[in-house]
Scaffold this active site. Structure first.
Site, PDB file in Angstrom:
ATOM      1  CG  ASP A  80      -0.205   0.223   2.528  1.00  0.00           C
ATOM      2  OD1 ASP A  80       0.809  -0.467   2.758  1.00  0.00           O
ATOM      3  OD2 ASP A  80      -0.634   1.063   3.338  1.00  0.00           O
ATOM      4  CD  GLU A 175       4.397   0.370   6.928  1.00  0.00           C
ATOM      5  OE1 GLU A 175       5.337   0.579   7.718  1.00  0.00           O
ATOM      6  OE2 GLU A 175       4.011   1.220   6.087  1.00  0.00           O
TER       7      GLU A 175
END
Length: 417
Positions: A80, A175
């Protein structure tokens, strides 16, 4: 190096921005696009046991090619990108043989990446840089890490003469919103230790990070016609401002460095009736971390006491939640795993830069979940914004470090560690 450039760009152009306000995992549907691509790539390069679970966690195995017993190690990165700056329509630009001068990212908007402001650029004179076009982030955090892990595994598959034990790779969603390790199956991963490829400058090797907490504070108010407000109106926005002014003025990100902790206001929205403030709290030292959390609650109590008679109930409501802790406590008993990474860098002519992370990684969470996980450079700079860039040579060096760690793990006697 073109292979690395092509792979990185294929990841970078996929929008994988995460969303802290979403309850799902992954937090955004678009993250599945890259997750599925990674699964296919791992299969294509010859890894086994490649899986993608219902929460978007990708895992794969490079089987051991030695007869003797070797610890199973892992390499982890996240796919991400940060919601701090848009990751939509990323258009990477390649600067060959960087000359040490200004780089025009976007002529139309006069957005310039300059070494006069970002002095680290001068470290990479003569190298190939990948930059943004000035309108998005790049996503080197952590698509550089993805690129390096996949490329290193591919190299090891293609060069069976390089001896290594069983290696597990893991790619995580979310994350950047602090949830990357939330549902990571450490038992399924099955490694004795791992390394996150999620650092910045070439040479970085980190095994300690901030203790982190987040605070959400609601300030209540009373709206009254301003012409008749004396003694009656309570403006919640001004109370929020009062709270901010009670925080130590110099203990903010832009005034701190190294082991110094901070308070950081990350969001503020409101009206007369109600204002919401979001705050993050960071400190490497556990005792100072606790005191910072207590400081927030003390200010809240002070404000509530001040307005108790006029408002009749608590005017300020705070929720403080721990997010992650300093991994040093979990890594230090196994410092040989840091030593292996340090030796790998030195063997490749890279001077290790061992310093604390002024942030956190999946590794900090995973270390407390039973998977000690130091952090290694991925090469990028200026994360989470339009000035982000990554030198291709740094990504190649990170690939080399992964390969060398694999070699050292297969030839080191860990029974004496």
């Amino acid at each position: 190096m073109q292979h690395i450039i092509d792979r990185f760009i294929s990841y970078a152009v996929i929008d994988t921005e995460s969303d802290a306000n979403s309850p799902t995992t992954p937090s955004t549907e678009k993250q599945w696009v890259l997750a599925n691509l990674l699964v296919q790539e791992l299969k294509n390069i010859g890894l086994t046991e490649v899986t993608l679970d219902e929460n978007g966690y990708v895992m794969g195995t490079l089987p051991s090619n030695v007869a003797h017993e070797v610890p199973t190690i892992g390499f982890v990165s996240h796919y991400d990108t940060s919601p701090d700056f848009t990751g939509k329509d990323v258009k990477p630009q390649i600067v060959h043989n960087y000359d040490g001068g200004d780089i025009m990212l976007n002529a139309e908007h006069n957005i310039v990446l300059s070494p006069s402001y970002f002095q680290d650029l001068l470290l990479y004179k003569g190298q190939t840089l990948i930059t943004t076009n000035g309108l998005t982030l790049l996503g080197a955090d952590d698509k550089a890490g993805l690129t390096e892990i996949v490329t290193a595994m591919e190299y090891l598959v293609q060069h069976p003469e390089i001896k290594h034990g069983k290696i597990r790779v893991g790619f995580t969603p979310d994350e950047e919103i602090g949830r990357g390790a939330d549902i990571f199956d450490v038992e399924k991963f099955g490694a004795q230790w791992a390394y996150t490829m999620d650092g910045s400058q070439i040479g970085e090797l980190e095994y300690e990070n901030f203790n982190a907490a987040g605070a959400k504070i609601i300030f209540k108010g009373k709206s009254v016609h301003p012409g008749y407000a004396k003694g009656k109106m309570i403006n919640s926005m001004l109370i929020a401002n009062e709270f901010i002014n009670e925080l130590p003025k110099n203990e903010i990100p832009q005034e701190t460095i190294d082991y110094e902790g901070f308070f950081h206001v990350t969001g503020l929205t409101g009206s007369i009736e109600e204002t919401k403030l979001e705050l993050i709290i960071r400190d490497h030292d556990a005792n100072l971390f606790q005191k910072r959390k207590e400081k927030v609650l003390d200010i809240v109590a002070k404000i509530n006491a001040k307005f108790a008679a006029q408002f009749g109930e608590d005017i300020c409501i705070a929720e403080v939640k721990d997010q992650y802790y300093n991994m040093r406590e979990k890594v230090e008993p196994m410092m040989f795993i840091v030593d292996v990474a340090e030796q790998a860098m030195r063997d490749l002519g890279i001077e290790p830069i061992i310093k604390p992370i002024r942030g956190g990684t999946d590794g900090s969470r995973l270390s407390y979940m039973g998977l000690p996980c130091p952090n290694i450079f991925a090469g990028g700079h200026n994360f989470h914004g339009k000035y982000e860039y990554v030198p291709v040579e740094s990504m190649q060096k990170a690939v080399d470090v992964i390969v060398r760690i694999a070699e050292l793990t297969a030839t080191t006697d860990f029974s004496k560690k």
